[in-house]
Design a protein around this motif. Structure first.
Motif, mmCIF file in Angstrom:
data_model
loop_
_atom_site.group_PDB
_atom_site.id
_atom_site.type_symbol
_atom_site.label_atom_id
_atom_site.label_comp_id
_atom_site.label_asym_id
_atom_site.label_seq_id
_atom_site.Cartn_x
_atom_site.Cartn_y
_atom_site.Cartn_z
ATOM 1 N N VAL A 109 -5.515 -0.864 6.332
ATOM 2 C CA VAL A 109 -4.800 0.241 5.670
ATOM 3 C C VAL A 109 -4.806 1.466 6.582
ATOM 4 O O VAL A 109 -3.766 2.089 6.812
ATOM 5 C CB VAL A 109 -5.406 0.568 4.288
ATOM 6 C CG1 VAL A 109 -4.854 1.880 3.747
ATOM 7 C CG2 VAL A 109 -5.148 -0.561 3.302
ATOM 8 N N LEU A 110 -5.959 1.793 7.131
ATOM 9 C CA LEU A 110 -6.045 2.949 8.025
ATOM 10 C C LEU A 110 -5.180 2.754 9.262
ATOM 11 O O LEU A 110 -4.461 3.666 9.677
ATOM 12 C CB LEU A 110 -7.505 3.196 8.432
ATOM 13 C CG LEU A 110 -8.429 3.630 7.303
ATOM 14 C CD1 LEU A 110 -9.854 3.750 7.802
ATOM 15 C CD2 LEU A 110 -7.965 4.914 6.652
ATOM 16 N N VAL A 125 0.864 -1.185 0.000
ATOM 17 C CA VAL A 125 0.000 0.000 0.000
ATOM 18 C C VAL A 125 0.896 1.228 0.000
ATOM 19 O O VAL A 125 1.566 1.519 0.994
ATOM 20 C CB VAL A 125 -0.916 0.013 1.247
ATOM 21 C CG1 VAL A 125 -1.850 1.213 1.204
ATOM 22 C CG2 VAL A 125 -1.687 -1.292 1.362
ATOM 23 N N TYR A 126 0.914 1.943 -1.121
ATOM 24 C CA TYR A 126 1.725 3.149 -1.274
ATOM 25 C C TYR A 126 0.881 4.382 -0.999
ATOM 26 O O TYR A 126 -0.266 4.459 -1.435
ATOM 27 C CB TYR A 126 2.241 3.296 -2.717
ATOM 28 C CG TYR A 126 3.165 2.220 -3.187
ATOM 29 C CD1 TYR A 126 4.528 2.295 -2.922
ATOM 30 C CD2 TYR A 126 2.685 1.141 -3.937
ATOM 31 C CE1 TYR A 126 5.383 1.309 -3.385
ATOM 32 C CE2 TYR A 126 3.539 0.161 -4.396
ATOM 33 C CZ TYR A 126 4.888 0.255 -4.123
ATOM 34 O OH TYR A 126 5.734 -0.718 -4.576
ATOM 35 N N SER A 156 -2.519 0.881 9.534
ATOM 36 C CA SER A 156 -1.100 0.873 9.179
ATOM 37 C C SER A 156 -0.536 2.281 8.981
ATOM 38 O O SER A 156 0.643 2.511 9.192
ATOM 39 C CB SER A 156 -0.858 0.024 7.927
ATOM 40 O OG SER A 156 -1.331 0.680 6.769
ATOM 41 N N PHE A 157 -1.401 3.232 8.582
ATOM 42 C CA PHE A 157 -0.958 4.617 8.397
ATOM 43 C C PHE A 157 -1.363 5.505 9.576
ATOM 44 O O PHE A 157 -1.223 6.717 9.510
ATOM 45 C CB PHE A 157 -1.500 5.185 7.080
ATOM 46 C CG PHE A 157 -0.722 4.724 5.886
ATOM 47 C CD1 PHE A 157 0.420 5.399 5.481
ATOM 48 C CD2 PHE A 157 -1.114 3.600 5.178
ATOM 49 C CE1 PHE A 157 1.147 4.970 4.382
ATOM 50 C CE2 PHE A 157 -0.391 3.156 4.075
ATOM 51 C CZ PHE A 157 0.741 3.846 3.679
ATOM 52 N N GLU A 158 -1.877 4.876 10.644
ATOM 53 C CA GLU A 158 -2.274 5.580 11.860
ATOM 54 C C GLU A 158 -3.344 6.634 11.610
ATOM 55 O O GLU A 158 -3.318 7.731 12.178
ATOM 56 C CB GLU A 158 -1.053 6.202 12.548
ATOM 57 C CG GLU A 158 -0.005 5.193 12.937
ATOM 58 C CD GLU A 158 1.283 5.813 13.441
ATOM 59 O OE1 GLU A 158 1.342 7.048 13.616
ATOM 60 O OE2 GLU A 158 2.242 5.059 13.656
ATOM 61 N N PHE A 159 -4.312 6.314 10.762
ATOM 62 C CA PHE A 159 -5.452 7.177 10.491
ATOM 63 C C PHE A 159 -6.633 6.689 11.329
ATOM 64 O O PHE A 159 -6.720 5.506 11.650
ATOM 65 C CB PHE A 159 -5.844 7.121 9.017
ATOM 66 C CG PHE A 159 -4.985 7.966 8.107
ATOM 67 C CD1 PHE A 159 -3.697 8.339 8.436
ATOM 68 C CD2 PHE A 159 -5.480 8.372 6.888
ATOM 69 C CE1 PHE A 159 -2.916 9.099 7.583
ATOM 70 C CE2 PHE A 159 -4.716 9.134 6.022
ATOM 71 C CZ PHE A 159 -3.435 9.506 6.374
ATOM 72 N N ASP A 160 -7.553 7.611 11.644
ATOM 73 C CA ASP A 160 -8.762 7.175 12.335
ATOM 74 C C ASP A 160 -9.722 6.561 11.313
ATOM 75 O O ASP A 160 -9.415 6.499 10.125
ATOM 76 C CB ASP A 160 -9.406 8.335 13.102
ATOM 77 C CG ASP A 160 -9.856 9.479 12.202
ATOM 78 O OD1 ASP A 160 -10.196 9.247 11.020
ATOM 79 O OD2 ASP A 160 -9.878 10.626 12.681
ATOM 80 N N ASN A 161 -10.839 6.110 11.788
ATOM 81 C CA ASN A 161 -11.792 5.429 10.903
ATOM 82 C C ASN A 161 -13.109 6.191 10.899
ATOM 83 O O ASN A 161 -14.173 5.601 11.052
ATOM 84 C CB ASN A 161 -11.982 3.991 11.411
ATOM 85 C CG ASN A 161 -12.504 3.071 10.342
ATOM 86 O OD1 ASN A 161 -12.902 3.499 9.269
ATOM 87 N ND2 ASN A 161 -12.512 1.791 10.642
ATOM 88 N N LYS A 162 -13.057 7.516 10.700
ATOM 89 C CA LYS A 162 -14.232 8.374 10.855
ATOM 90 C C LYS A 162 -14.781 8.935 9.541
ATOM 91 O O LYS A 162 -15.742 9.683 9.564
ATOM 92 C CB LYS A 162 -13.883 9.556 11.759
ATOM 93 C CG LYS A 162 -13.464 9.173 13.152
ATOM 94 C CD LYS A 162 -13.097 10.405 13.948
ATOM 95 C CE LYS A 162 -12.646 10.035 15.345
ATOM 96 N NZ LYS A 162 -12.218 11.216 16.100
ATOM 97 N N HIS A 163 -14.154 8.615 8.422
ATOM 98 C CA HIS A 163 -14.537 9.284 7.182
ATOM 99 C C HIS A 163 -14.974 8.288 6.104
ATOM 100 O O HIS A 163 -14.758 7.088 6.222
ATOM 101 C CB HIS A 163 -13.365 10.124 6.653
ATOM 102 C CG HIS A 163 -12.895 11.151 7.629
ATOM 103 N ND1 HIS A 163 -13.547 12.346 7.836
ATOM 104 C CD2 HIS A 163 -11.853 11.154 8.504
ATOM 105 C CE1 HIS A 163 -12.922 13.035 8.777
ATOM 106 N NE2 HIS A 163 -11.892 12.335 9.186
ATOM 107 N N PHE A 194 -4.305 6.211 -1.834
ATOM 108 C CA PHE A 194 -3.316 5.154 -1.663
ATOM 109 C C PHE A 194 -3.415 4.204 -2.849
ATOM 110 O O PHE A 194 -4.514 3.902 -3.326
ATOM 111 C CB PHE A 194 -3.559 4.386 -0.355
ATOM 112 C CG PHE A 194 -3.433 5.261 0.859
ATOM 113 C CD1 PHE A 194 -2.214 5.427 1.483
ATOM 114 C CD2 PHE A 194 -4.539 5.932 1.359
ATOM 115 C CE1 PHE A 194 -2.091 6.244 2.602
ATOM 116 C CE2 PHE A 194 -4.428 6.752 2.474
ATOM 117 C CZ PHE A 194 -3.202 6.907 3.096
ATOM 118 N N LEU A 195 -2.276 3.761 -3.330
ATOM 119 C CA LEU A 195 -2.209 2.812 -4.437
ATOM 120 C C LEU A 195 -1.854 1.453 -3.851
ATOM 121 O O LEU A 195 -0.860 1.322 -3.141
ATOM 122 C CB LEU A 195 -1.161 3.271 -5.451
ATOM 123 C CG LEU A 195 -1.336 4.710 -5.958
ATOM 124 C CD1 LEU A 195 -0.194 5.104 -6.877
ATOM 125 C CD2 LEU A 195 -2.677 4.889 -6.656
#
Length: 188
Positions: free
Chosen positions: A35-36, A8-9, A38-45, A106-107
């Motif tokens: 994916v979220l 995941v790029y 692994s990139f330390e993103f929240d899951n709100k969107h 992300f690709l």
């Protein structure tokens, strides 16, 4: 059971990527979540995947939910779609868009298929991390929040007296020993 390994790029910098493993029977919702994470993103969107070809052109859409927009073809729903059903090529690619306001892209590329599960590995899981992930809501620095505090406190963006551009204010000659003192009058 087949295990799929995806790279995941982050679209902005292909040196920033994560390798994730997932079972072919798991859903796109599971892929979305890993994916979220692994990139330390929240899951709100809002989020969506597109099946893609080698030229990263968008194909069939797989969405978190059906959104209020016009679709060329009815989208698949992540929760109901096993990943294995959308693998059409040994190097299958997907485009993943997260947070439609910020448009994080992300690709995702299938890089390996294995028939053996690793009993010590949780699926889905992150098995490799390269590069510093972008900060979801702002800028991230190697120094973290401490540098931002210093920058705000001392306002490092303003030029201070005595500091100029290179080559500014000098005659080009070397200064004498007497002139080489710091602001406290000590010799350098």
């Amino acid at each position: 059971m087949a295990v799929l390994k995806f790279r995941v790029y982050w679209e902005e910098d292909d040196a920033v990527y994560r390798d994730v493993v997932i079972k072919h029977s798991q859903s796109f919702k599971d892929l979305n979540d890993i994916v979220l994470k692994s990139f330390e993103f929240d899951n709100k969107h809002k989020a969506t995947f597109y099946r893609s070809n080698d030229h990263w052109q968008r194909g069939r859409e797989i969405t978190l939910e059906k959104y209020d927009k016009v679709y060329v073809k009815e989208p698949l729903i992540m929760e109901q779609t096993p990943i294995g059903t959308e693998i059409k090529d040994p190097n299958q690619k997907f485009i993943y868009i997260y947070d439609f306001n910020r448009n994080w892209t992300f690709l995702i590329e299938l890089i390996n298929v294995s028939k053996d599960e690793n009993q010590k590995q949780a699926y889905p899981g992150v098995i490799r991390t390269e590069g510093l992930a972008p900060n979801q809501y702002g800028t991230r620095s190697l120094l973290g929040d401490k540098f931002v505090e210093v920058e705000e406190k001392y306002d490092l963006t303003k030029g201070e007296e005595g500091f100029g551009e290179e080559g500014e204010g000098g005659s080009g000659e070397e200064s004498t020993e007497e002139e080489q003192t710091d602001t406290f009058g000590e010799e350098l």
